[in-house]
Design an enzyme around this catalytic site. Sequence first.
Site, PDB file in Angstrom:
ATOM      1  N   GLU A 282      -1.008  16.399   1.572  1.00 29.13           N
ATOM      2  CA  GLU A 282      -0.056  15.013   1.673  1.00 29.13           C
ATOM      3  C   GLU A 282       0.302  14.694   0.126  1.00 29.13           C
ATOM      4  O   GLU A 282       0.099  13.644  -0.273  1.00 29.13           O
ATOM      5  CB  GLU A 282      -1.210  14.050   2.256  1.00 29.13           C
ATOM      6  N   GLY A 284       2.399  12.877  -2.661  1.00 35.17           N
ATOM      7  CA  GLY A 284       3.394  11.657  -2.593  1.00 35.17           C
ATOM      8  C   GLY A 284       4.000  11.481  -3.821  1.00 35.17           C
ATOM      9  O   GLY A 284       4.933  11.711  -4.248  1.00 35.17           O
ATOM     10  N   ARG A 320       1.439  -0.727 -12.015  1.00 35.14           N
ATOM     11  CA  ARG A 320       0.564   0.273 -12.635  1.00 35.14           C
ATOM     12  C   ARG A 320      -0.223   0.065 -13.899  1.00 35.14           C
ATOM     13  O   ARG A 320      -1.311   0.050 -14.100  1.00 35.14           O
ATOM     14  CB  ARG A 320       1.139   1.332 -12.407  1.00 35.14           C
ATOM     15  N   CYS A 351       4.244 -14.808 -16.471  1.00 36.17           N
ATOM     16  CA  CYS A 351       3.115 -15.803 -17.102  1.00 36.17           C
ATOM     17  C   CYS A 351       1.793 -15.269 -16.960  1.00 36.17           C
ATOM     18  O   CYS A 351       0.831 -15.882 -16.339  1.00 36.17           O
ATOM     19  CB  CYS A 351       3.450 -17.191 -16.615  1.00 36.17           C
TER      20      CYS A 351
END
Length: 428
Positions: A282, A284, A320, A351
């Site tokens: 799998e 990604g 991230r 902010c």
Amino acid sequence: MDLNLKINQKGNVEIGGADTISLAEEYGTPLYVIDEKRIRDNYNRVNNAFTKYYKNFKIFYAEKANTNLAVMRILEEEGSSIDAVSPGEVYTALETGFTPDRILFTGNNITNEELKYVYEQEVILNIDSISALKRLAKITSPNGLKLSFRVNPNVGAGHHDHCITGGPMSKFGIMEEEAADVYNLAKDLGFNPIGMHSHIGSGILNPEPFKLATESMMNIAGDVAANANIDFEFLDFGGGLGIPYTPEENLLDIDNFAKEIVGIYKSKLNEFGIGKPAMYIEPGRYIVGDAAYLLLRVNSVKQSYRKFIGVDAGFNTLLRPAMYDSYHHIVVANKANATPTEKVDIAGNVCESGDLFARDRILPKIEEGDLIAILNAGAYAFSMSSQYNSRPRTAEVLVNNGESELVRERETYKDLFNNQIIPERLKK
């Protein structure tokens, strides 16, 4: 490190044959730019590597990495199947042309309503817990329904603690020691368990943890086959294949990786006499991660206690770095050939003190109006974005052979109010 960086004769960064400066001028910034050819190449590189050693093999793209509808259509055309982790991802996959037999649903802490919805879509169910199994039996009619189980092979790996999905601290899957009992329970409830799944983490560049997990899951599968009399139709080893983000990291040798993993797989199949079930993985990030850039305009150069380069997006657009302390390589797109001369921080417009894309990054002298390109922004980037600070989400563009097409419109301020309702008594 292969940055997959292309620089044209003007000295500008390009992606998919398109000049990033022209793209920014046409579509505005911030802007995600997706390279169609790179996605297709990445998919086929993995598929070709594994089918070279084991023909009965399928890729189930980990949809959570990037759910853009154009990306989904590209992968559907290439023949991919889908790893979906929510009912919404099941819905998206179906809407973009994937048939139910090409969708594997793996949920965790799923509600009865969600279980019922996924069951009714007739996709392949991969069950994460005894609780979900028992609840599924009550809200459906098992009648030999085929399903799979996610097991925890007690091996974990990943680029950050939050990305480790196997081992004793993980919330995912059933324990190794209970696996045979769970498969027997499924049969007693009227189900037909025909698969096994595991996933140890993401961002893996060292094949050793994946090899250990493969051996561990195959041992579990052998025990289940013997003690629950299961004839497996497939064994799914999850995803986690990483891409290099930092200059010190190297590309995963996918051919050698496939050779070693398939070698373990075949050896264990023979050892336990399991037959020749299909092998699934799998990926990604590996497929879409390096297929997109995030383009940002420099709007402020501020010499404070440190030198800050202020750009027109924040962690609401690319989370991230703030969430995982992740490194993304950064280039000045309109000065791609310039010599790095100064150490700066690339700061966002949210902010929050943690809203930084980079600390102490050595880059060419940057001026207001320059264009920043953040690389490897195709996975867990837009899909994790938000409207925090009431900032509309950005646009996305697909490029192919130098041509560009808008594949997601930029949100407006009005979009911030979608689905909100002010009670009549509070209206003026």
